[in-house]
Design a protein around this motif. Structure first.
Motif, PDB file in Angstrom:
ATOM      1  N   ASN A 159      12.659   6.800   0.941  1.00  0.00           N
ATOM      2  CA  ASN A 159      11.783   5.635   1.017  1.00  0.00           C
ATOM      3  C   ASN A 159      12.533   4.368   0.631  1.00  0.00           C
ATOM      4  N   ASP A 160      12.219   3.273   1.321  1.00  0.00           N
ATOM      5  CA  ASP A 160      12.779   1.971   0.974  1.00  0.00           C
ATOM      6  C   ASP A 160      11.930   1.412  -0.157  1.00  0.00           C
ATOM      7  N   HIS A 161      12.388   1.597  -1.375  1.00  0.00           N
ATOM      8  CA  HIS A 161      11.596   1.302  -2.562  1.00  0.00           C
ATOM      9  C   HIS A 161      10.297   2.120  -2.494  1.00  0.00           C
ATOM     10  N   ASP A 162       9.155   1.479  -2.720  1.00  0.00           N
ATOM     11  CA  ASP A 162       7.895   2.227  -2.672  1.00  0.00           C
ATOM     12  C   ASP A 162       6.952   1.652  -1.620  1.00  0.00           C
ATOM     13  N   SER A 163       7.503   1.043  -0.588  1.00  0.00           N
ATOM     14  CA  SER A 163       6.695   0.432   0.467  1.00  0.00           C
ATOM     15  C   SER A 163       5.953   1.494   1.272  1.00  0.00           C
ATOM     16  N   GLN A 164       4.656   1.228   1.561  1.00  0.00           N
ATOM     17  CA  GLN A 164       3.815   2.188   2.269  1.00  0.00           C
ATOM     18  C   GLN A 164       2.780   1.464   3.128  1.00  0.00           C
ATOM     19  N   GLY A 165       2.173   2.219   4.031  1.00  0.00           N
ATOM     20  CA  GLY A 165       1.039   1.726   4.796  1.00  0.00           C
ATOM     21  C   GLY A 165       1.400   0.910   6.018  1.00  0.00           C
ATOM     22  N   LEU A 166       0.384   0.304   6.621  1.00  0.00           N
ATOM     23  CA  LEU A 166       0.537  -0.465   7.858  1.00  0.00           C
ATOM     24  C   LEU A 166       1.459  -1.659   7.697  1.00  0.00           C
ATOM     25  N   PHE A 167       1.452  -2.260   6.501  1.00  0.00           N
ATOM     26  CA  PHE A 167       2.233  -3.476   6.268  1.00  0.00           C
ATOM     27  C   PHE A 167       3.417  -3.227   5.337  1.00  0.00           C
ATOM     28  N   GLN A 168       3.691  -1.955   5.020  1.00  0.00           N
ATOM     29  CA  GLN A 168       4.776  -1.598   4.118  1.00  0.00           C
ATOM     30  C   GLN A 168       4.694  -2.404   2.813  1.00  0.00           C
ATOM     31  N   GLN A 169       3.512  -2.406   2.231  1.00  0.00           N
ATOM     32  CA  GLN A 169       3.270  -3.110   0.976  1.00  0.00           C
ATOM     33  C   GLN A 169       3.709  -2.249  -0.198  1.00  0.00           C
ATOM     34  N   ARG A 170       4.224  -2.898  -1.244  1.00  0.00           N
ATOM     35  CA  ARG A 170       4.780  -2.172  -2.384  1.00  0.00           C
ATOM     36  C   ARG A 170       3.825  -2.181  -3.571  1.00  0.00           C
ATOM     37  N   PRO A 171       3.330  -1.015  -3.985  1.00  0.00           N
ATOM     38  CA  PRO A 171       2.485  -0.960  -5.184  1.00  0.00           C
ATOM     39  C   PRO A 171       3.163  -1.560  -6.414  1.00  0.00           C
ATOM     40  N   SER A 172       4.466  -1.355  -6.557  1.00  0.00           N
ATOM     41  CA  SER A 172       5.169  -1.869  -7.725  1.00  0.00           C
ATOM     42  C   SER A 172       5.263  -3.387  -7.746  1.00  0.00           C
ATOM     43  N   SER A 173       4.963  -4.027  -6.608  1.00  0.00           N
ATOM     44  CA  SER A 173       5.023  -5.482  -6.535  1.00  0.00           C
ATOM     45  C   SER A 173       3.649  -6.130  -6.562  1.00  0.00           C
ATOM     46  N   GLY A 174       2.612  -5.332  -6.849  1.00  0.00           N
ATOM     47  CA  GLY A 174       1.297  -5.914  -7.050  1.00  0.00           C
ATOM     48  C   GLY A 174       0.344  -5.867  -5.882  1.00  0.00           C
ATOM     49  N   TRP A 175       0.699  -5.134  -4.817  1.00  0.00           N
ATOM     50  CA  TRP A 175      -0.185  -5.078  -3.661  1.00  0.00           C
ATOM     51  C   TRP A 175      -1.362  -4.128  -3.860  1.00  0.00           C
ATOM     52  N   GLY A 176      -1.286  -3.220  -4.804  1.00  0.00           N
ATOM     53  CA  GLY A 176      -2.352  -2.251  -5.039  1.00  0.00           C
ATOM     54  C   GLY A 176      -1.761  -0.885  -5.315  1.00  0.00           C
ATOM     55  N   THR A 177      -2.631   0.098  -5.497  1.00  0.00           N
ATOM     56  CA  THR A 177      -2.182   1.460  -5.723  1.00  0.00           C
ATOM     57  C   THR A 177      -1.709   2.068  -4.397  1.00  0.00           C
ATOM     58  N   PRO A 178      -0.957   3.179  -4.445  1.00  0.00           N
ATOM     59  CA  PRO A 178      -0.571   3.846  -3.200  1.00  0.00           C
ATOM     60  C   PRO A 178      -1.778   4.208  -2.338  1.00  0.00           C
ATOM     61  N   GLU A 179      -2.870   4.627  -2.969  1.00  0.00           N
ATOM     62  CA  GLU A 179      -4.081   4.961  -2.216  1.00  0.00           C
ATOM     63  C   GLU A 179      -4.657   3.723  -1.537  1.00  0.00           C
ATOM     64  N   GLN A 180      -4.570   2.579  -2.204  1.00  0.00           N
ATOM     65  CA  GLN A 180      -5.119   1.349  -1.627  1.00  0.00           C
ATOM     66  C   GLN A 180      -4.276   0.836  -0.461  1.00  0.00           C
ATOM     67  N   VAL A 181      -2.963   0.787  -0.632  1.00  0.00           N
ATOM     68  CA  VAL A 181      -2.133   0.213   0.424  1.00  0.00           C
ATOM     69  C   VAL A 181      -2.032   1.126   1.638  1.00  0.00           C
ATOM     70  N   THR A 182      -2.464   2.395   1.496  1.00  0.00           N
ATOM     71  CA  THR A 182      -2.531   3.274   2.659  1.00  0.00           C
ATOM     72  C   THR A 182      -3.960   3.411   3.184  1.00  0.00           C
ATOM     73  N   ASP A 183      -4.836   2.526   2.749  1.00  0.00           N
ATOM     74  CA  ASP A 183      -6.169   2.361   3.330  1.00  0.00           C
ATOM     75  C   ASP A 183      -6.070   1.160   4.267  1.00  0.00           C
ATOM     76  N   PRO A 184      -6.154   1.365   5.582  1.00  0.00           N
ATOM     77  CA  PRO A 184      -5.970   0.266   6.524  1.00  0.00           C
ATOM     78  C   PRO A 184      -6.847  -0.957   6.240  1.00  0.00           C
ATOM     79  N   GLU A 185      -8.104  -0.737   5.867  1.00  0.00           N
ATOM     80  CA  GLU A 185      -8.995  -1.865   5.587  1.00  0.00           C
ATOM     81  C   GLU A 185      -8.501  -2.658   4.377  1.00  0.00           C
ATOM     82  N   TYR A 186      -8.141  -1.943   3.316  1.00  0.00           N
ATOM     83  CA  TYR A 186      -7.646  -2.624   2.115  1.00  0.00           C
ATOM     84  C   TYR A 186      -6.339  -3.348   2.415  1.00  0.00           C
ATOM     85  N   ALA A 187      -5.401  -2.669   3.076  1.00  0.00           N
ATOM     86  CA  ALA A 187      -4.085  -3.248   3.345  1.00  0.00           C
ATOM     87  C   ALA A 187      -4.198  -4.514   4.185  1.00  0.00           C
TER      88      ALA A 187
END
Length: 237
Positions: A159-187
């Motif tokens: 993995n490139d750091h901890d980026s996940q989801g539709l927008f490759q948002q990073r939980p460690s950078s304040g985008w949300g929990t892994p569960e949140q950033v892999t929820d399309p509506e939340y992301a």
């Protein structure tokens, strides 16, 4: 070496959300990370990350074996988001969707049901957050670059750091929990909330608006998806 895509790409359905979180093991790291929500621009580089493109191509099935050919996306006006001429009544016009014109050569890929569902989730979030059809174009183009509109899960050791989801948002950078950033509506909502914090985002070229949110090392990469994103928004709006 025989590649077992059933093992590499498990589709994980989570509760009532329309998610297809893909966990890819053993592929190159994705480029274009989404760092914390910010309005600070990143250094400019020359183009899209080829390693990221190769990784997502592998993840999305372009390297599938003959045994999996029946699962490949079918190209059509809907699955590719191709232009259909004059929009039906009530649909946004081309000029509304692309007010600043296309920047550079354009890319286009066929889309399967999971990708189309994710595109719809982004359009729905654009409506709810008030960024409108132009915001939806920016959101879909950003996701096309970051994940090819797939809801990618964690890539394990690669993995490139901890980026996940539709927008490759990073939980460690304040985008949300892994569960949140892999929820399309939340992301998508998080992306659009950050976009709305950029003064005059509506007047920015797509790649500049996307880059200000994503803070990618490859800011010009978003521009190549503007035409397909606009065609999808015109169809789904």
């Amino acid at each position: 070496m025989k590649v077992d895509f059933d093992r590499w790409l498990p589709a994980i359905a989570k509760d009532s959300y329309r998610k297809t979180a893909l966990s890819v093991v053993g592929v190159a790291a994705l480029g274009g990370l989404a760092l914390a929500p910010t309005a600070a621009a990143a250094p400019v580089t020359t183009g899209p990350h080829q390693g990221a493109v190769a990784a997502i191509d592998l993840a999305t099935g372009k390297a599938a074996t003959a045994a999996h050919q029946e699962d490949q996306p079918v190209e059509s006006g809907l699955t590719t988001g191709s232009a259909t001429g004059k929009p039906p009544a009530g649909k946004p016009s081309r000029d509304e969707l692309i007010p600043h014109g296309i920047e550079g050569a354009q890319s286009r890929i066929p889309l399967d049901k999971a990708q189309l569902d994710n595109a719809r989730a982004i359009v729905d979030a654009a409506r709810k957050t008030g960024v409108g059809d132009r915001g939806a174009v920016i959101g879909i183009a950003t996701s096309l670059q970051e994940s090819k509109l797939y809801n990618l899960g964690h890539l394990g050791a690669y993995n490139d750091h901890d980026s996940q989801g539709l927008f490759q948002q990073r939980p460690s950078s304040g985008w949300g929990t892994p569960e949140q950033v892999t929820d399309p509506e939340y992301a998508a909502t998080a992306f659009f909330s950050a976009l709305k914090n950029i003064g005059g985002w509506q007047d920015l070229p797509l790649t500049a608006a996307a880059q200000t949110v994503q803070v990618s090392a490859f800011p010009y990469a978003y521009a190549q998806w503007e035409e397909q994103a606009a065609d999808l928004v015109q169809q789904l709006w």
